[in-house]
Design an enzyme around this catalytic site. Structure first.
Site, PDB file in Angstrom:
ATOM      1  N   ASP A   1      25.314  79.995  10.589  1.00 13.46           N
ATOM      2  CA  ASP A   1      25.440  80.764   9.369  1.00 13.46           C
ATOM      3  C   ASP A   1      24.038  80.713   8.754  1.00 13.46           C
ATOM      4  O   ASP A   1      23.506  79.700   8.739  1.00 13.46           O
ATOM      5  CB  ASP A   1      26.306  79.906   8.362  1.00 13.46           C
TER       6      ASP A   1
ATOM      7  N   ASP B   1      26.051  87.946   8.539  1.00  9.87           N
ATOM      8  CA  ASP B   1      25.073  86.597   8.584  1.00  9.87           C
ATOM      9  C   ASP B   1      25.735  85.533   9.170  1.00  9.87           C
ATOM     10  O   ASP B   1      25.321  84.251   8.928  1.00  9.87           O
ATOM     11  CB  ASP B   1      24.912  86.322   7.020  1.00  9.87           C
ATOM     12  N   GLU B   2      26.836  85.664  10.032  1.00  6.74           N
ATOM     13  CA  GLU B   2      27.388  84.486  10.901  1.00  6.74           C
ATOM     14  C   GLU B   2      27.940  84.924  12.060  1.00  6.74           C
ATOM     15  O   GLU B   2      28.429  86.000  12.336  1.00  6.74           O
ATOM     16  CB  GLU B   2      28.568  83.746  10.112  1.00  6.74           C
TER      17      GLU B   2
END
Length: 411
Positions: A14, A129-130
């Site tokens: 993350d 974003d992960e």
């Protein structure tokens, strides 16, 4: 003799305060300051005569915008993503306000994922974003290093973090466990810039003391129901009998709660999935009227159609269903769809179809959100009639033509 099933190592990566961190690369003078992302174009920093920059702050903000993300310095004031900007202004009036720049965030998203793939290529994309990463087959992952039996997996996870940082200048947090459910929890334990490894044997000491809401899949309603039953931690949930949970939460969800509390999750890392649809939408900083603001609305509408067309073409899809989404000033949301004879990825054809959808909506109320969507996606093959339809512009469509001044048919 039965074969021994190899130990799985699944990582959840993350990015730390991703949008805000990307902005800090652009504006390094803001490092360590409370910064929130979620402003509009009017909040663009102003470059002064001496080369310095003047930034907008929350102090004088007016509007209905919400925070997309915030730096950790801002979070210390109780400011967080999803919070209204005016509410955030009460908690931290001097926080710097920056506009969102999704093109830049998508660029850095591609960069960090490519950096991970250089070390461990089995990746499940979970958003901008992960990601999940299957480390199980990475050479050396199961080896001890010195007196550390987890030295191999620790070294590989650290190599991933180093590669992300050297490629992007950004920090990330990684949780590594035997499965996706636990890794999602673990990646949050040492944020920001953390590396956390949790084995199955450590479940009682490291996972069970945490609140039940840390389990991805237990939302506010389920969390409140569990609390009413005297269950606030994952350990308290694990102590309950499966039959007891099934009786109160149903066969499927009750059994899942029991398994999740015991760290059971056999889901594989999925490296590819076909998208159901592609869409673009925008929320206006002020409510816009179809007649009085038709020039602005027309420009936004055309830009959204163009962005959907570009997304389709870049990813090699065409859409057979074109739709629109409207949210009015009373928060009522309306959608309209149109199924085409042939799928398309052409801007003019998408705009024409979306425009026909628009004419089926009563536009007397002011608008706060506008969106365009392409669904029923296919991958055209070379020589197919569908491919030709995907590239052929709709005849007679003028991309500059206003669509917001014709009488609406609310049927």
């Amino acid at each position: 003799m039965p074969s021994v099933k190899p130990l799985r190592w699944i990582a959840h990566l993350d990015m730390d305060a991703f949008y805000a961190s990307v902005e800090l690369l652009r504006y390094p003078e803001l490092k360590g300051l409370p910064v929130v992302i979620g402003g509009g174009r009017r909040h663009q920093p102003e470059t002064l005569a001496d080369g310095s920059r003047r930034f907008a702050t929350l102090r004088h903000y007016t509007g209905r915008g919400v925070i997309t993300t915030a730096t950790y310095a801002a979070r210390d004031y109780g400011v967080h993503s999803g919070m209204g900007l005016m509410k955030a202004a009460l908690r931290c009036p001097d926080a710097v306000l920056l506009p969102t720049d999704f093109e830049q965030y998508r660029r850095y998203s591609r960069l960090f994922k490519a950096a991970v793939a250089e070390v461990a290529p089995v990746i499940e994309d979970r958003g901008i974003d992960e990601i999940y990463i299957d480390l199980s087959e990475v050479p050396g992952v199961h080896e001890a290093v010195g007196h550390d039996p987890l030295g191999g997996v620790r070294a590989i996870a650290q190599e991933i973090r180093n590669n992300v940082r050297s490629t992007t200048g950004l920090n990330c947090s990684i949780g590594v466990t035997p499965n996706k459910l636990l890794s999602k929890i673990a990646s949050e334990l040492d944020k920001p810039d953390g590396l956390t490894i949790v084995t199955a044997a450590e479940l009682p000491t490291r996972i069970w003391p945490l609140p039940v809401r840390r389990i991805n899949g237990i939302g506010p309603k389920a969390g409140a129901r569990l609390q009413a039953l005297g269950i606030t931690t994952i350990g308290e949930l694990a102590a309950r009998d499966k039959a007891w949970l099934v009786a109160r939460f149903g066969r499927g969800y009750g059994a899942w709660l029991h398994d999740a509390a015991h760290g059971i999750d056999e889901r594989a890392v999925v490296t590819h999935s076909e998208p159901v649809s592609m869409s673009r939408e925008t929320t206006f900083e002020r409510d816009l009227h179809a007649r009085h603001d038709r020039a602005e609305l027309t420009a936004v509408f055309s830009r959204l159609c163009e962005q959907v067309a570009q997304d389709l073409q870049r990813k090699g899809y065409a859409g057979r269903t074109i739709g629109i989404k409207l949210r009015f000033d009373d928060f009522k949301t309306v959608t309209r769809d149109l199924t085409l004879a042939e799928p398309t990825a052409d801007f003019a054809a998408i705009r024409h179809a979306a425009g026909l959808c628009l004419k089926r909506v009563d536009l007397t109320r002011r608008l706060r959100l506008l969106g365009v969507r392409a669904g029923t996606l296919v991958r055209p093959r070379a020589g197919d009639p569908e491919r030709a339809a995907a590239q052929a512009p709709a005849a007679g469509v003028d991309p500059g033509l206003s669509l917001f001044d014709a009488p609406a048919d609310p049927s």
